[in-house]
Scaffold this active site. Structure first.
Site, PDB file in Angstrom:
ATOM      1  N   GLY A  20       0.813  -1.202   0.000  1.00 27.37           N
ATOM      2  CA  GLY A  20       0.000   0.000   0.000  1.00 27.37           C
ATOM      3  C   GLY A  20       0.847   1.252   0.000  1.00 27.37           C
ATOM      4  NE  ARG A  24       4.890  -1.723   4.676  1.00 23.91           N
ATOM      5  CZ  ARG A  24       3.598  -1.486   4.787  1.00 23.91           C
ATOM      6  NH1 ARG A  24       2.773  -1.930   3.863  1.00 23.91           N
ATOM      7  NH2 ARG A  24       3.125  -0.807   5.810  1.00 23.91           N
ATOM      8  NE  ARG A  87      -3.439  -5.485   1.468  1.00 23.28           N
ATOM      9  CZ  ARG A  87      -2.925  -4.443   2.130  1.00 23.28           C
ATOM     10  NH1 ARG A  87      -1.920  -3.760   1.603  1.00 23.28           N
ATOM     11  NH2 ARG A  87      -3.386  -4.097   3.315  1.00 23.28           N
ATOM     12  CB  VAL A  88       4.006  -7.048   1.325  1.00 20.31           C
ATOM     13  CG1 VAL A  88       4.888  -7.083   2.567  1.00 20.31           C
ATOM     14  CG2 VAL A  88       4.338  -8.222   0.408  1.00 20.31           C
ATOM     15  CD  GLU A 179      -6.987  -5.971   3.467  1.00 18.79           C
ATOM     16  OE1 GLU A 179      -6.069  -5.799   2.656  1.00 18.79           O
ATOM     17  OE2 GLU A 179      -8.182  -6.135   3.114  1.00 18.79           O
ATOM     18  CG  ASP A 204      -3.048   0.737  13.657  1.00 21.95           C
ATOM     19  OD1 ASP A 204      -2.722   1.791  14.232  1.00 21.95           O
ATOM     20  OD2 ASP A 204      -2.751   0.473  12.472  1.00 21.95           O
TER      21      ASP A 204
END
Length: 237
Positions: A20, A24, A87-88, A179, A204
């Site tokens: 996302g 990153r 997806r990471v 997510e 979170d």
């Protein structure tokens, strides 16, 4: 090139780690890949290709939410020939037993988004990870002796909501993480004949109001990144 990706033809590997946060993606490229080169930067959505254990591998940002993720996923598959999207990402937790920095491998994704119903002509599409990618992630976690939780995540269109009834529902159905992209990514991959998976780190805890910093979300999710990289190697064999 596409309106959103300015990489030349052939620039992407068959497997892309999909983040996302484009920072990153940059962090993974600079710290884990050899000979990494920036190949796209439209709208500051960075993408890189390099090598990991002598295998060509790409990593790219996809932005926040199903619409953004779906645009990049579709273009990577149909315009660049990408076969595998992993997806990471990060997620929030609602279950009492889940802690910050826990790793989650998504088997499937429930959602409050309507996008898969639109894609699937108003029927309920079962948004599941591709088995090859899913099993590669499981095997890589075991190989690295990293504990990973496995199950269903929830992809939401609403980041800021305080719906206590929804949180209770997610707990009752044992949803591991909340997510914003997995359900859409699984749908795009299914529609266009590619494979998709999803691995997440808990950034979170929604009910305990625990959180990690933006810097931690960029740089401290090494277990998840290592599993994804090792899974990519398994897919190459």
């Amino acid at each position: 090139m596409t309106p959103h990706i300015n990489a030349p033809a052939g620039a992407f590997a068959e497997t892309v780690l999909f983040c996302g946060d484009p920072l990153r993606a940059q962090f993974i490229a600079h710290h884990f890949l050899k000979n990494a080169q920036e190949i796209t930067n439209v709208r500051a959505m960075l993408g890189f290709t390099g090598e990991y254990q002598q295998h060509k591998l790409s990593v790219m940002g996809h932005g926040m939410g199903i619409p953004s993720c779906s645009i990049y996923a579709k273009e990577l598959i149909t315009e660049y020939g990408v076969k595998n999207l992993i997806r990471v990402g990060s997620c929030g937790a609602v279950l009492d037993e889940i802690k910050l920095h826990d790793v989650i491998i998504a088997l499937s994704a429930a959602t409050d988004s309507n996008v898969n119903r639109l894609r699937f002509r108003h029927y309920d599409f079962a948004a599941t990870a591709d088995y090859s990618i899913f099993s590669a992630l499981i095997a890589a976690a075991a190989q690295q002796n990293i504990t990973a939780r496995v199950g269903t995540v929830f992809s939401t269109d609403s980041f800021y909501h305080a719906d206590t009834e929804l949180m209770d529902l997610l707990k009752r159905f044992h949803i591991l993480g909340v997510e914003m992209e997995a359900a859409g990514l699984f749908g795009v991959a299914a529609e266009y004949g590619a494979r998709a998976g999803c691995i997440l780190t808990v950034s979170d805890h929604i009910l305990r109001q625990e959180t990690t910093t933006a810097l931690e979300r960029q740089t401290r999710f090494h277990d998840m990144i290592t599993i994804a990289l090792e899974a990519a190697v398994r897919l190459a064999h």
